[in-house]
Enzyme design. Structure first.
Site, PDB file in Angstrom:
ATOM      1  N   ARG A  96       0.831  -1.212   0.000  1.00  7.76           N
ATOM      2  CA  ARG A  96       0.000   0.000   0.000  1.00  7.76           C
ATOM      3  C   ARG A  96       0.861   1.257   0.000  1.00  7.76           C
ATOM      4  NH1 ARG A  96      -2.120   1.699   4.564  1.00  7.76           N
ATOM      5  NH2 ARG A  96      -2.421  -0.404   5.377  1.00  7.76           N
ATOM      6  N   TYR A 100     -17.344  17.655 -14.555  1.00  8.63           N
ATOM      7  CA  TYR A 100     -17.714  16.297 -14.137  1.00  8.63           C
ATOM      8  C   TYR A 100     -18.472  16.356 -12.811  1.00  8.63           C
ATOM      9  CZ  TYR A 100     -17.560  11.408 -12.960  1.00  8.63           C
ATOM     10  OH  TYR A 100     -17.933  10.144 -12.622  1.00  8.63           O
ATOM     11  N   ASP A 121      -8.164  19.671 -13.613  1.00  8.87           N
ATOM     12  CA  ASP A 121      -8.517  18.327 -14.058  1.00  8.87           C
ATOM     13  C   ASP A 121      -8.172  18.232 -15.552  1.00  8.87           C
ATOM     14  OD1 ASP A 121      -9.835  16.066 -15.065  1.00  8.87           O
ATOM     15  OD2 ASP A 121     -11.403  16.165 -13.546  1.00  8.87           O
ATOM     16  N   LYS A 166      -9.691   7.255 -19.001  1.00 10.59           N
ATOM     17  CA  LYS A 166     -10.218   7.710 -20.296  1.00 10.59           C
ATOM     18  C   LYS A 166      -9.157   7.547 -21.405  1.00 10.59           C
ATOM     19  CE  LYS A 166     -13.431   8.960 -17.452  1.00 10.59           C
ATOM     20  NZ  LYS A 166     -14.628   8.180 -17.217  1.00 10.59           N
TER      21      LYS A 166
HETATM   22  C1  LIG Z   1     -13.327  15.102 -16.196  1.00 10.84           C
HETATM   23  C2  LIG Z   1     -13.386  13.911 -15.296  1.00 10.84           C
HETATM   24  N1  LIG Z   1     -12.683  13.923 -14.159  1.00 10.84           N
HETATM   25  C3  LIG Z   1     -12.704  12.865 -13.333  1.00 10.84           C
HETATM   26  C4  LIG Z   1     -13.447  11.740 -13.594  1.00 10.84           C
HETATM   27  C5  LIG Z   1     -13.447  10.592 -12.621  1.00 10.84           C
HETATM   28  O1  LIG Z   1     -12.670   9.558 -13.118  1.00 10.84           O
HETATM   29  P1  LIG Z   1     -12.821   8.038 -12.659  1.00 10.84           P
HETATM   30  O2  LIG Z   1     -14.105   7.529 -13.234  1.00 10.84           O
HETATM   31  O3  LIG Z   1     -11.591   7.372 -13.191  1.00 10.84           O
HETATM   32  O4  LIG Z   1     -12.883   8.044 -11.174  1.00 10.84           O
HETATM   33  C6  LIG Z   1     -14.195  11.682 -14.770  1.00 10.84           C
HETATM   34  C7  LIG Z   1     -15.009  10.495 -15.078  1.00 10.84           C
HETATM   35  O5  LIG Z   1     -15.769  10.472 -16.013  1.00 10.84           O
HETATM   36  C8  LIG Z   1     -14.166  12.796 -15.638  1.00 10.84           C
HETATM   37  O6  LIG Z   1     -14.875  12.810 -16.778  1.00 10.84           O
END
Ligand SMILES: Cc1ncc(COP(=O)(O)O)c(C=O)c1O
Length: 367
Positions: free
Chosen positions: A50, A103, A171, A196
């Site tokens: 971990r 998001y 992000d 993604k």
């Molecule tokens: C812009 C964005 N940030 C963060 C996330 C979260 O990612 P995860 O699903 O890998 O937790 C997403 C998920 O769709 C996203 O579109």
């Protein structure tokens, strides 16, 4: 290295193993929970799964390289990475700005978990981010915002945050570090979902944090150890393996996205299109100033929900799925998840199919 090479070279080199004669060219995963301990207890070493893992280290140094950071930390998902950073840097009494049009689970986390602890949470759309930063302690910006694809001027936002000592977290999920490097534009920390386009095969969840602030990164690493939201070694290995082809995949995805946006723009069934790469898009000028590529997402609006379902039924190539950035072109009707968009609003994630095939398929499906 970043300035010297193109995107595919950068991603291949970042994911490559060390050149050691007799060792595998493609690094194998190292699944491990416990390591042999040295009798010399003062010696730094891997002790427990971990706290460290050799496959994480390889992935993290590749991610740091791509983001232009001094270090990166991997997590079990994008949300694990984002919420770890928020737990470390946001304190009771602070004002936190989160994207109102980005998001949705990021703002849900802020309102459901941080607001009750005494954090003032402000949900702000991309257009109002700079103004809101004037009175914030921590700003989380997402650009282009998912799903509306508006763009935040990161350079301007960075100047405002720096001038008042606020922390800017960006992000970078949708553009990936191959499309945009927020740290070079003034961000303090990059957070992202590697689920993604960066891993790109729709078969794993992963997230990361990248930064040049050693102290904050040490605190985030400590939080990861104590909260335990780590990435499994096999997922780390899959992500690393996928990084090598990220430049090639992303190039095709971006190419397909622009071609699709141009076709949709002129299609009578389409009410509106957003793609930062379209010359007439309201965000195009800012996007040109800060993005190397405009990404693989295109948003558009059809008449209603039924029109979106018809599009999926009639298409031979598109799959209906949430998430984005995979090899397959997919569509997601975002009102389904409660995003504040019209019923016929579609976020399309462009895959790596041949451009002509995709355009012909979607043109026919919309007819
Ligand atoms: C812009 C964005 N940030 C963060 C996330 C979260 O990612 P995860 O699903 O890998 O937790 C997403 C998920 O769709 C996203 O579109």
């Amino acid at each position: 290295m970043n300035g010297q090479y193109g995107d595919s070279t950068r991603s291949v080199k970042a994911a490559a193993s060390q050149h050691v004669p007799g060792q595998p060219v493609a690094s194998p995963p190292v699944p491990v929970s416990a390591y042999h301990l040295s009798a010399d207890e003062s010696q730094p070493m891997d002790t427990y799964g971990r706290s460290s893992n050799p496959t994480w280290r390889q992935l993290e140094s590749a991610l740091a390289e791509l983001e232009g950071a001094t270090s990166a930390l991997s997590f079990g998902s994008g949300m694990a990475a984002i919420t770890s950073v928020l737990r470390v840097i946001v304190k009771p009494g602070m004002t936190l700005v989160v994207p109102a049009d980005g998001y949705y689970q990021v703002r849900l986390y802020a309102t459901e978990y941080l607001a009750p602890l005494g954090v003032t949470v402000r949900e702000v759309s991309a257009a109002d981010m700079c103004a809101a930063a004037e009175s914030a302690d921590v700003v989380v910006a997402e650009t282009p915002v998912n799903p509306t694809l508006d763009v935040v001027d990161l350079h301007a936002l960075g100047i405002i945050c720096r001038s008042r000592g606020a922390t800017l977290v960006v992000d970078n999920t949708a553009p990936t570090p191959l499309g945009q490097q927020p740290l070079s534009l003034g961000a303090d920390l990059v957070v992202a979902s590697a689920t993604k386009a960066l891993s790109g095969h729709s078969d794993l969840l992963a997230g990361y944090v990248a930064s040049c602030h050693a102290e904050v990164m040490a605190a985030v690493e400590r939080e990861r150890l104590l909260a335990g939201a780590i990435l499994g070694p096999f997922e780390a290995w899959l992500a690393l393996r996928s990084l090598g082809s990220a430049g090639l995949r992303f190039e095709r995805q971006c190419h397909n996205a622009l071609a699709m946006a141009l076709m949709l723009r002129d299609h009578p069934a389409v009410r509106a299109v957003r793609y930062p790469g379209l010359p007439e898009d309201p965000a195009h000028a800012v996007a040109c100033a800060q993005m190397r590529r405009f990404g693989g997402l295109v948003s558009f609006e059809l008449a209603d929900a039924a029109a979106v379902h018809r599009l999926v039924e009639r298409s031979a190539l598109v799959v209906s799925a949430t998430s984005f950035g995979g090899l397959h072109t997919s569509v997601d009707r975002r009102a389904r998840w409660g995003d504040p968009v019209a019923d016929g609003f579609v976020r399309m994630s462009l895959g790596i199919e041949d451009t002509d095939d995709l355009i012909a398929d979607i043109t026919a499906a919309l007819a």
